[in-house]
Design an enzyme around this catalytic site. Structure first.
Site, mmCIF file in Angstrom:
data_model
loop_
_atom_site.group_PDB
_atom_site.id
_atom_site.type_symbol
_atom_site.label_atom_id
_atom_site.label_comp_id
_atom_site.label_asym_id
_atom_site.label_seq_id
_atom_site.Cartn_x
_atom_site.Cartn_y
_atom_site.Cartn_z
ATOM 1 N N THR A 400 0.878 -1.160 0.000
ATOM 2 C CA THR A 400 0.000 0.000 0.000
ATOM 3 C C THR A 400 0.917 1.212 0.000
ATOM 4 O O THR A 400 2.100 1.080 0.292
ATOM 5 C CB THR A 400 -0.862 -0.032 1.288
ATOM 6 O OG1 THR A 400 -1.641 -1.222 1.277
ATOM 7 C CG2 THR A 400 -1.763 1.155 1.457
ATOM 8 N N ASP A 442 -9.001 -8.817 1.654
ATOM 9 C CA ASP A 442 -9.329 -8.032 2.857
ATOM 10 C C ASP A 442 -10.683 -8.418 3.444
ATOM 11 O O ASP A 442 -11.040 -7.988 4.532
ATOM 12 C CB ASP A 442 -9.309 -6.530 2.552
ATOM 13 C CG ASP A 442 -7.906 -5.944 2.712
ATOM 14 O OD1 ASP A 442 -7.006 -6.653 3.186
ATOM 15 O OD2 ASP A 442 -7.720 -4.769 2.354
ATOM 16 N N SER A 471 -10.986 -1.886 5.595
ATOM 17 C CA SER A 471 -9.604 -1.460 5.361
ATOM 18 C C SER A 471 -9.043 -0.844 6.633
ATOM 19 O O SER A 471 -9.782 -0.292 7.448
ATOM 20 C CB SER A 471 -9.598 -0.405 4.254
ATOM 21 O OG SER A 471 -8.316 0.165 4.127
ATOM 22 N N SER A 472 -7.724 -0.911 6.779
ATOM 23 C CA SER A 472 -7.073 -0.197 7.885
ATOM 24 C C SER A 472 -6.556 1.171 7.444
ATOM 25 O O SER A 472 -6.039 1.926 8.284
ATOM 26 C CB SER A 472 -5.885 -1.013 8.412
ATOM 27 O OG SER A 472 -6.320 -2.219 8.952
ATOM 28 N N GLY A 548 -0.905 -2.497 6.712
ATOM 29 C CA GLY A 548 -1.952 -3.417 7.155
ATOM 30 C C GLY A 548 -2.503 -2.988 8.500
ATOM 31 O O GLY A 548 -2.785 -1.801 8.724
HETATM 32 O O1 DON Z 1 -6.848 -1.787 3.045
HETATM 33 C C1 DON Z 1 -6.109 -2.352 3.836
HETATM 34 O O2 DON Z 1 -6.186 -2.197 5.044
HETATM 35 C C2 DON Z 1 -5.013 -3.250 3.321
HETATM 36 N N1 DON Z 1 -5.325 -3.714 2.012
HETATM 37 C C3 DON Z 1 -3.751 -2.469 3.348
HETATM 38 C C4 DON Z 1 -2.565 -3.360 3.217
HETATM 39 C C5 DON Z 1 -1.326 -2.657 3.622
HETATM 40 O O3 DON Z 1 -1.307 -1.560 4.081
HETATM 41 C C6 DON Z 1 -0.073 -3.404 3.500
HETATM 42 N N2 DON Z 1 1.040 -2.472 3.490
HETATM 43 N N3 DON Z 1 2.130 -2.561 3.629
#
Ligand code: DON
Length: 659
Positions: A400, A442, A471-472, A548
């Protein structure tokens, strides 16, 4: 047992308890060595911070050409889709938080654009299970079945059309140029393109790995198909969902066992959602509403911490601060686990979760020197409705990116977007040159199975057609409260309508009800509207990160480091991270964390875990801060204070820049 023996044992026990208390008290008062600090990049007028120097330059170019923060954000979003293919995207989705500095943009009101992916119509609750009901490994993370209907193109073009100042063609020009003419790969970027997930799919192998003749550091990486796709979007923005590009995507999906149809694409819509508004030490915290789980958890964390004087306990990352902050994390993540999902499919008790009275009740359950085990943690009674049965567990994961922008007028954009795992599903829509997400992961794949991040949540996040996965991602903007005119019973001169006089963080009174404007008596987390008669307050921070489930604690720690502990923004970005998410009941530390601090917390009863090699090799797991701080001191003739960029040094190709 003889009386003497019993007296002896009691005395020994007393001595042991006293010794333990002394030890834990000493542990918690241990002060860490000061953090090494690089000075932040500063700029007087406008600033862009992203994970890639070419994307930052694209944003600054657009700002210099008269664009506002939204124009620059759209330019950056499209540029990252070219130069940061692991997470930058047009085949994924995300969130954008926009905070105008004045009524000149969006009538002065904040906006939150939800361009998260949606489950295709053919999705179903058990789609990742085999006939025995077991999760099929990787089905939700790799390949054709893992992709949600992409939202990024809709989100960025919507933002440009509604809140930008320039044209779409203008703001997309840097991205098209970078795709057509190429960009020079650094050692890290060249290495990243070796990702095995790309090798599995012919178009990805051809485009990103030159069919095995891998790109090397210093090579110029050109993406002609992507350049043509971006040019197509610039000329006909709706074609990605309803025109020629949509037909090509749907045909590719049909030919490759994918689920996304022309109807799914045509039905995709950006959602304007009401951002959440919290308050912390007299500041307004504007943040992300569901389907982000991050904003409400952040508000809950900050509300709980409002009852503590953190600097009095110790310095930034001191055991005593970490203890209290961790207990706030634990409690907020318990609610996160039980209540959160797509708000279009669930009723979420946001108002209660954001209530200061609820947080005060939670904070009373925090023990002064010992952890509260998650297994026995009991939510304060009488505040929240009974949660749905917690039997469905979602997955969250691993790539992300976030970017922060402030323009010369002080308008701010915080945006986090994603393909989910690095390089998403691994599948490139060959003729169009862009990667598809694996955001379906997710959602919950199966009841009772812990996810990659060990998060436990309720059935609110089960798969359903057209639903957005939880989502986070937590783009967040902190400001001074608005200034509102005096109520009619006061003399106008007693409450000036103009901006408040500048205050330094140390001179600003803390936790003072009088500091809040009158409007905030009525403002709740679900109503951030600034009354027409009020002037937006001065911008202070633009925050966000990937990572995440650690996104929320990273953003909270950034905010606390600056607001409570007065770290500069670069030091906040680089400070070693800690994380707790209720379950598993483990206080996690980044590898860089000082061992004596971890030992001090362990001595009080925490189960601790310090990352080994993993986080150094995959820093995305611990996020990547791209932050901006605005000085509260406004120089004469300027619209806002000096801007400082915090660009996370965990990554080596990012940049904070401005003018
Ligand atoms: O939307 C979410 O929370 C996840 N798909 C985000 C994943 C994430 O941030 C991984 N990053 N390093």
């Amino acid at each position: 047992m003889s009386i003497q023996r019993s007296v002896f044992l009691s005395a020994t026990l007393l001595l042991s308890i006293t010794a333990l208390l002394a030890q834990t008290a000493t542990s918690l008062t241990t002060q860490p060595a000061p953090l090494p600090s690089i000075p932040p990049v500063t700029a007087d007028h406008a600033m862009v911070v992203t994970i890639h120097h070419d994307a930052t330059d694209a944003g600054v170019e657009i700002l210099r050409e008269g664009g506002n923060a939204v124009d620059a954000a759209v330019a950056v979003g499209f540029a990252l889709a070219v130069v940061y293919p692991a997470a930058g995207n047009i085949g994924g989705g995300g969130f954008m938080l926009i905070r105008p500095a004045s009524k000149a943009l969006a009538h002065g009101q904040p906006h939150f654009l939800d361009y998260r992916e949606k489950a295709p119509a053919a999705a179903s609750v058990n789609m990742y299970l085999d006939v025995q009901g077991n999760v099929v490994p990787k089905l939700s993370t790799v390949g054709s079945k893992s992709t949600g209907v992409p939202g990024t193109v809709a989100g960025l073009t919507y933002a440009e059309a509604h809140y930008g100042r320039l044209t779409l063609a203008k703001v997309m020009a840097p991205a098209i140029r970078l795709a057509r003419d190429g960009y020079v790969l650094s050692p890290d970027e060249a290495a990243a393109l070796h990702a095995p997930i790309l090798t599995q799919f012919p178009s990805s192998r051809r485009i990103f790995q030159r069919d095995g003749d891998f790109y090397k550091s210093g090579d110029t990486f050109k993406q002609p198909e992507l350049a043509a796709t971006l040019a197509g979007i610039a000329a006909h923005p709706s074609s990605f969902y309803k025109g020629k590009l949509a037909a090509q995507i749907a045909a590719f999906e049909a030919a490759n066992d994918g689920l996304i149809t022309a109807q799914d694409l045509a039905a995709y819509q950006v959602k304007e959602r009401t951002p959440l508004l919290g308050h912390y030490h007299g500041l307004d915290v504007l943040t992300s509403p569901p389907p982000s789980s991050g904003g409400i958890a952040l508000i809950e964390i900050l509300n709980i911490l409002s009852g503590f004087d953190l600097p009095k306990l110790g310095s930034d990352r001191s055991p005593a601060q970490i203890h209290i902050i961790t207990e706030a994390f634990r409690r907020a993540y318990m609610d996160h686990a039980d209540y959160l999902g797509d708000p279009d499919f669930n009723t979420i008790p946001l108002t209660q979760m954001a209530s200061p009275a609820y947080a005060a009740a939670w904070s009373q359950s925090i023990l002064p020197v010992a952890p509260s085990p998650s297994a026995t943690l009991v939510r304060p009674a009488g505040f929240l409705p009974p949660p749905p049965r917690p039997d469905v567990l979602p997955h969250e994961s691993n790539q992300t990116t976030h970017f922060s922008i402030v323009d010369a007028d002080g308008n701010a954009v915080a945006s986090t977007y994603t393909l989910n795992f690095g390089f998403g599903s691994g599948i490139t829509v060959g003729p169009l040159g862009f990667l598809l997400n694996d955001e379906m992961d997710d959602f919950a794949s199966k009841q009772g199975v812990p996810n990659g991040f060990g998060l436990i949540q309720g059935p609110a996040n089960a798969i359903a057609p057209g639903k957005r996965p939880l989502s986070s991602m937590t783009p967040t903007i902190v400001s001074e409260p608005p200034t509102c005119p005096a109520p009619s019973h006061q003399t106008p001169s007693s409450q000036p309508e103009s901006s408040p006089s500048p205050q330094t963080p140390s001179s600003r009174p803390k936790r003072s009800a009088v500091e809040r404007p009158l409007y905030s008596e009525a403002a709740s987390a679900t109503n951030p509207t600034i009354p027409k008669t009020c002037t937006p307050g001065q911008l202070r921070l633009v925050l966000g990160s990937p990572g995440g489930s650690t996104i929320i604690t990273t953003v909270a720690n950034d905010l606390i480091s600056v607001v409570d502990n007065h770290l500069n923004i670069q030091a906040a970005a680089d400070a070693p991270r800690f994380h707790h998410q209720y379950l598993p009941d483990i206080l996690q530390f980044e590898k860089a964390f000082p061992v004596p601090t971890i030992d001090a917390l362990k001595a009080t009863g925490y189960i601790t875990q310090r990352e080994s090699e993993f986080d150094e090799k995959s820093p995305g797991t611990w996020g990547d801060n791209e932050l901006i701080e605005v000085s509260p001191v406004i120089p004469p003739g300027e619209k806002h204070g000096q801007l400082s960029g915090g660009q996370d040094k965990r990554h080596h190709f990012g940049k904070a820049a401005g003018y």
